[in-house]
Write a protein that holds these residues in place. Structure first.
Motif, mmCIF file in Angstrom:
data_model
loop_
_atom_site.group_PDB
_atom_site.id
_atom_site.type_symbol
_atom_site.label_atom_id
_atom_site.label_comp_id
_atom_site.label_asym_id
_atom_site.label_seq_id
_atom_site.Cartn_x
_atom_site.Cartn_y
_atom_site.Cartn_z
ATOM 1 N N PHE A 188 0.829 -1.202 0.000
ATOM 2 C CA PHE A 188 0.000 0.000 0.000
ATOM 3 C C PHE A 188 0.866 1.257 0.000
ATOM 4 C CE2 PHE A 188 -2.662 -3.319 1.723
ATOM 5 C CZ PHE A 188 -3.886 -3.097 1.110
ATOM 6 N N ILE A 189 0.392 2.266 -0.746
ATOM 7 C CA ILE A 189 1.152 3.507 -0.882
ATOM 8 C C ILE A 189 0.217 4.697 -0.705
ATOM 9 C CG2 ILE A 189 0.876 3.422 -3.417
ATOM 10 C CD1 ILE A 189 3.985 4.835 -1.684
ATOM 11 N N ARG A 190 0.657 5.652 0.085
ATOM 12 C CA ARG A 190 -0.075 6.919 0.235
ATOM 13 C C ARG A 190 0.229 7.752 -1.005
ATOM 14 N NH1 ARG A 190 -1.088 9.791 5.174
ATOM 15 N NH2 ARG A 190 -2.502 11.538 4.727
ATOM 16 N N THR A 191 -0.710 7.814 -1.916
ATOM 17 C CA THR A 191 -0.484 8.514 -3.179
ATOM 18 C C THR A 191 -0.743 10.012 -3.073
ATOM 19 O OG1 THR A 191 -2.761 8.230 -3.953
ATOM 20 C CG2 THR A 191 -1.190 6.450 -4.441
ATOM 21 N N HIS A 192 -1.515 10.374 -2.060
ATOM 22 C CA HIS A 192 -2.013 11.740 -1.923
ATOM 23 C C HIS A 192 -2.443 11.890 -0.472
ATOM 24 C CE1 HIS A 192 -5.190 14.865 -2.283
ATOM 25 N NE2 HIS A 192 -4.544 15.287 -3.360
ATOM 26 N N ARG A 193 -2.582 13.104 0.002
ATOM 27 C CA ARG A 193 -2.948 13.275 1.417
ATOM 28 C C ARG A 193 -4.294 12.628 1.755
ATOM 29 N NH1 ARG A 193 -4.350 19.771 1.716
ATOM 30 N NH2 ARG A 193 -6.137 19.756 0.295
ATOM 31 N N SER A 194 -5.132 12.401 0.753
ATOM 32 C CA SER A 194 -6.459 11.828 1.001
ATOM 33 C C SER A 194 -6.621 10.397 0.497
ATOM 34 C CB SER A 194 -7.541 12.706 0.346
ATOM 35 O OG SER A 194 -7.514 14.010 0.870
ATOM 36 N N TYR A 195 -5.551 9.810 -0.090
ATOM 37 C CA TYR A 195 -5.701 8.492 -0.710
ATOM 38 C C TYR A 195 -4.561 7.530 -0.351
ATOM 39 C CZ TYR A 195 -9.338 10.359 -3.802
ATOM 40 O OH TYR A 195 -10.490 10.914 -4.298
ATOM 41 N N ILE A 196 -4.944 6.267 -0.177
ATOM 42 C CA ILE A 196 -4.002 5.148 -0.091
ATOM 43 C C ILE A 196 -4.443 4.137 -1.138
ATOM 44 C CG2 ILE A 196 -3.137 3.233 1.312
ATOM 45 C CD1 ILE A 196 -3.750 4.905 3.804
ATOM 46 N N ALA A 197 -3.510 3.634 -1.950
ATOM 47 C CA ALA A 197 -3.859 2.678 -3.003
ATOM 48 C C ALA A 197 -3.126 1.351 -2.806
ATOM 49 C CB ALA A 197 -3.516 3.250 -4.378
ATOM 50 N N ASN A 198 -3.778 0.280 -3.203
ATOM 51 C CA ASN A 198 -3.157 -1.038 -3.229
ATOM 52 C C ASN A 198 -2.416 -1.163 -4.559
ATOM 53 O OD1 ASN A 198 -2.566 -3.791 -3.474
ATOM 54 N ND2 ASN A 198 -4.413 -4.427 -2.395
ATOM 55 N N ILE A 199 -1.103 -1.182 -4.514
ATOM 56 C CA ILE A 199 -0.295 -1.141 -5.734
ATOM 57 C C ILE A 199 -0.542 -2.351 -6.629
ATOM 58 C CG2 ILE A 199 1.810 -2.341 -4.973
ATOM 59 C CD1 ILE A 199 1.651 1.091 -6.788
ATOM 60 N N SER A 200 -0.977 -3.473 -6.053
ATOM 61 C CA SER A 200 -1.188 -4.683 -6.848
ATOM 62 C C SER A 200 -2.378 -4.558 -7.797
ATOM 63 C CB SER A 200 -1.383 -5.900 -5.930
ATOM 64 O OG SER A 200 -2.612 -5.819 -5.240
ATOM 65 N N TYR A 201 -3.264 -3.574 -7.547
ATOM 66 C CA TYR A 201 -4.425 -3.367 -8.421
ATOM 67 C C TYR A 201 -4.181 -2.256 -9.441
ATOM 68 C CZ TYR A 201 -7.384 -6.489 -5.703
ATOM 69 O OH TYR A 201 -7.917 -7.602 -5.093
ATOM 70 N N THR A 202 -2.951 -1.765 -9.515
ATOM 71 C CA THR A 202 -2.638 -0.671 -10.439
ATOM 72 C C THR A 202 -2.491 -1.189 -11.867
ATOM 73 O OG1 THR A 202 -1.487 0.519 -8.678
ATOM 74 C CG2 THR A 202 -1.048 1.219 -10.933
ATOM 75 N N LYS A 203 -3.195 -0.537 -12.788
ATOM 76 C CA LYS A 203 -3.135 -0.922 -14.202
ATOM 77 C C LYS A 203 -2.250 0.025 -14.999
ATOM 78 C CE LYS A 203 -6.662 -0.007 -16.889
ATOM 79 N NZ LYS A 203 -8.010 -0.041 -17.510
ATOM 80 N N GLU A 204 -2.247 1.302 -14.603
ATOM 81 C CA GLU A 204 -1.537 2.311 -15.397
ATOM 82 C C GLU A 204 -1.099 3.465 -14.497
ATOM 83 O OE1 GLU A 204 -2.534 5.337 -19.146
ATOM 84 O OE2 GLU A 204 -4.058 3.933 -18.410
ATOM 85 N N ILE A 205 0.084 4.002 -14.777
ATOM 86 C CA ILE A 205 0.558 5.193 -14.087
ATOM 87 C C ILE A 205 0.526 6.358 -15.060
ATOM 88 C CG2 ILE A 205 2.493 6.297 -12.916
ATOM 89 C CD1 ILE A 205 3.426 3.628 -11.955
ATOM 90 N N LYS A 206 -0.219 7.394 -14.703
ATOM 91 C CA LYS A 206 -0.294 8.601 -15.527
ATOM 92 C C LYS A 206 0.565 9.697 -14.903
ATOM 93 C CE LYS A 206 -4.826 7.864 -17.635
ATOM 94 N NZ LYS A 206 -6.158 8.481 -17.911
ATOM 95 N N LYS A 207 0.516 10.882 -15.501
ATOM 96 C CA LYS A 207 1.357 11.982 -15.042
ATOM 97 C C LYS A 207 1.045 12.369 -13.597
ATOM 98 C CE LYS A 207 2.820 16.672 -16.233
ATOM 99 N NZ LYS A 207 2.651 17.809 -17.173
#
Length: 236
Positions: A188-207
């Protein structure tokens, strides 16, 4: 995903290992990620943690820092990871017991024996996940046990956090910073002050965002962009 590291200074042997691992994965319909290292020093320098892997295949005869010393370093940090020793010599077999290795295989590798070792490593991973990869959530007096693999992402709303799972949404009164500490930082990664994402469900990284496999787009702050990329490439 079954994540394997190969520590072997012979390119030909590395290619054989990779071929056998990929065949094993295809036969069992298991996604496999393989990274190769041609010395113990390279493994130590390029990896912050052996926790990035489920299984490490180590050539005992590595130069400078040999395979036995590398296993000792790994075991100081990680007691659960599966280790498979590979060697052209039988005289170090007893070290397999010292480091709780799955097996000490003699070159040239026997494909059937190697597959059995991978089966055992996969089983260990499954057991370890079952025991370790659960978070306990308290929701208005109720106690909920959530598997990490069920959590897609978390979003904070003032004093609450909404945990989005593959089946439902769970809203709890908790700071997102406190939830972040309870989750596995390798997943898990804190992507933003309001979000945590499970990296294993990531399909694409945008800008400025990541897209999950279900199509949900999660914002990524400038400060977190490199951390998100690093974890993504380490996982996949």
């Amino acid at each position: 995903m079954f994540r394997v590291a190969i520590c072997e200074d012979d390119k030909y042997q590395v290619d054989i290992n990779k071929l056998l691992i990929n065949k094993w994965g295809e036969k069992r319909s298991i996604d496999v990620s393989i990274k190769e290292f041609y010395s113990a020093e390279e493994f130590i320098i390029k990896n912050e943690s052996s926790l990035s892997y489920d299984c490490i295949i180590i050539d005992v005869g590595l130069k400078k820092i040999n395979g036995i010393e590398l296993a000792r370093i790994i075991r100081e940090e990680n007691k659960d990871i599966s280790i498979i020793f590979v060697s052209g010599l039988e005289k170090y077999i007893s070290y397999g017991y010292d480091f709780d290795a799955i097996h000490y295989l003699i070159k040239p590798l026997n494909a059937e024996k190697f597959s059995r070792c991978l089966n055992k490593a996969w089983s260990r991973k499954s057991l370890y996940k079952e025991e370790k990869e659960i978070i306990t959530i308290k929701k208005f007096g109720d106690i909920i046990n959530l598997k990490y693999s069920d959590i897609l992402y978390c979003e904070s709303y003032q004093h609450y956090v909404e945990i989005n799972t593959i089946r439902s949404k769970i809203r709890v009164k908790k700071k997102i910073s406190d939830l972040e500490k309870e989750l596995d930082e390798k997943l898990f990664i804190r992507t933003h002050r309001s979000y945590i994402a499970n990296i294993s469900y990531t399909k694409e990284i945008k800008k400025n965002s990541i897209v999950l496999k279900n199509g949900v787009e999660i914002p990524v702050s400038k400060m977190k962009k490199n951390q998100v990329k690093d974890l993504y490439f380490k996982y996949f």
